[in-house]
Design a protein around this motif. Sequence first.
Motif, PDB file in Angstrom:
ATOM      1  N   ILE A  84       0.840  -1.201   0.000  1.00  0.00           N
ATOM      2  CA  ILE A  84       0.000   0.000   0.000  1.00  0.00           C
ATOM      3  C   ILE A  84       0.872   1.247   0.000  1.00  0.00           C
ATOM      4  O   ILE A  84       0.606   2.214  -0.718  1.00  0.00           O
ATOM      5  CB  ILE A  84      -0.969  -0.013   1.198  1.00  0.00           C
ATOM      6  CG1 ILE A  84      -2.001  -1.127   1.039  1.00  0.00           C
ATOM      7  CG2 ILE A  84      -1.684   1.334   1.345  1.00  0.00           C
ATOM      8  CD1 ILE A  84      -2.860  -1.349   2.259  1.00  0.00           C
ATOM      9  N   GLY A  85       1.930   1.239   0.786  1.00  0.00           N
ATOM     10  CA  GLY A  85       2.828   2.386   0.839  1.00  0.00           C
ATOM     11  C   GLY A  85       3.484   2.677  -0.506  1.00  0.00           C
ATOM     12  O   GLY A  85       3.563   3.843  -0.938  1.00  0.00           O
ATOM     13  N   TYR A  86       3.941   1.633  -1.186  1.00  0.00           N
ATOM     14  CA  TYR A  86       4.560   1.838  -2.498  1.00  0.00           C
ATOM     15  C   TYR A  86       3.540   2.293  -3.538  1.00  0.00           C
ATOM     16  O   TYR A  86       3.846   3.108  -4.409  1.00  0.00           O
ATOM     17  CB  TYR A  86       5.286   0.578  -2.963  1.00  0.00           C
ATOM     18  CG  TYR A  86       6.616   0.403  -2.276  1.00  0.00           C
ATOM     19  CD1 TYR A  86       7.626   1.350  -2.417  1.00  0.00           C
ATOM     20  CD2 TYR A  86       6.860  -0.705  -1.475  1.00  0.00           C
ATOM     21  CE1 TYR A  86       8.845   1.200  -1.782  1.00  0.00           C
ATOM     22  CE2 TYR A  86       8.082  -0.864  -0.845  1.00  0.00           C
ATOM     23  CZ  TYR A  86       9.071   0.085  -0.994  1.00  0.00           C
ATOM     24  OH  TYR A  86      10.276  -0.063  -0.366  1.00  0.00           O
ATOM     25  N   LEU A  87       2.312   1.777  -3.458  1.00  0.00           N
ATOM     26  CA  LEU A  87       1.274   2.243  -4.387  1.00  0.00           C
ATOM     27  C   LEU A  87       0.934   3.716  -4.144  1.00  0.00           C
ATOM     28  O   LEU A  87       0.705   4.469  -5.100  1.00  0.00           O
ATOM     29  CB  LEU A  87       0.027   1.372  -4.271  1.00  0.00           C
ATOM     30  CG  LEU A  87       0.157  -0.034  -4.857  1.00  0.00           C
ATOM     31  CD1 LEU A  87      -1.074  -0.866  -4.525  1.00  0.00           C
ATOM     32  CD2 LEU A  87       0.385   0.025  -6.353  1.00  0.00           C
ATOM     33  N   LEU A  88       0.920   4.126  -2.883  1.00  0.00           N
ATOM     34  CA  LEU A  88       0.685   5.548  -2.591  1.00  0.00           C
ATOM     35  C   LEU A  88       1.825   6.401  -3.133  1.00  0.00           C
ATOM     36  O   LEU A  88       1.604   7.482  -3.675  1.00  0.00           O
ATOM     37  CB  LEU A  88       0.525   5.764  -1.085  1.00  0.00           C
ATOM     38  CG  LEU A  88      -0.760   5.235  -0.460  1.00  0.00           C
ATOM     39  CD1 LEU A  88      -0.696   5.324   1.057  1.00  0.00           C
ATOM     40  CD2 LEU A  88      -1.960   5.989  -0.997  1.00  0.00           C
ATOM     41  N   MET A  89       3.059   5.909  -3.011  1.00  0.00           N
ATOM     42  CA  MET A  89       4.193   6.636  -3.550  1.00  0.00           C
ATOM     43  C   MET A  89       4.079   6.768  -5.066  1.00  0.00           C
ATOM     44  O   MET A  89       4.318   7.837  -5.630  1.00  0.00           O
ATOM     45  CB  MET A  89       5.504   5.935  -3.200  1.00  0.00           C
ATOM     46  CG  MET A  89       6.713   6.643  -3.759  1.00  0.00           C
ATOM     47  SD  MET A  89       8.099   5.621  -4.266  1.00  0.00           S
ATOM     48  CE  MET A  89       7.423   4.194  -4.988  1.00  0.00           C
ATOM     49  N   LEU A  90       3.684   5.697  -5.731  1.00  0.00           N
ATOM     50  CA  LEU A  90       3.520   5.754  -7.184  1.00  0.00           C
ATOM     51  C   LEU A  90       2.378   6.691  -7.578  1.00  0.00           C
ATOM     52  O   LEU A  90       2.454   7.364  -8.603  1.00  0.00           O
ATOM     53  CB  LEU A  90       3.280   4.358  -7.744  1.00  0.00           C
ATOM     54  CG  LEU A  90       4.496   3.435  -7.730  1.00  0.00           C
ATOM     55  CD1 LEU A  90       4.083   2.023  -8.122  1.00  0.00           C
ATOM     56  CD2 LEU A  90       5.582   3.959  -8.644  1.00  0.00           C
ATOM     57  N   ALA A  91       1.331   6.748  -6.772  1.00  0.00           N
ATOM     58  CA  ALA A  91       0.240   7.684  -7.057  1.00  0.00           C
ATOM     59  C   ALA A  91       0.731   9.123  -6.964  1.00  0.00           C
ATOM     60  O   ALA A  91       0.385   9.960  -7.803  1.00  0.00           O
ATOM     61  CB  ALA A  91      -0.927   7.452  -6.091  1.00  0.00           C
TER      62      ALA A  91
END
Length: 139
Positions: A91-98
């Motif tokens: 989830i943290g990496y997906l938020l970073m990519l967003a």
Amino acid sequence: MMHMTFYWGKTVTILVDSWRADSWISYLLSLIALLLASAFYQFLEDRRVRFKLLSKSNPSSLEIPLLAGRAGGRYAARIFTAVLFGVNSAIGYLLMLAVMSFNGGVFLAVVIGLTLGYYAFRSGAEEDLIALDKSCACS
């Protein structure tokens, strides 16, 4: 073409081509979804750390229904903690990519969601104990 500097506007692609916001309603819903995902990230991090501290404090009396009464409760607790860490990292990496969409509204939604989630779930009295478990530089 992908933006390489911050911009403000309702037209944004978040994570995948099918998640495009091109109207104010879809943009607002996307920002709300990102805000909630950011707060959920903080909630999961709090649960993971609390579970880890609970399982280390008194391993013979885990109060978890799925793990109670089993001989391998300690091993199962470690697996559960590892799975929670993996989900939270994803989830943290997906938020970073967003955020790497470089849209100012997306950036603000993620930061505000992390802030509200931290306030709601992680700024309690046991902050000193949680600060000892820094498994990742991103939290």
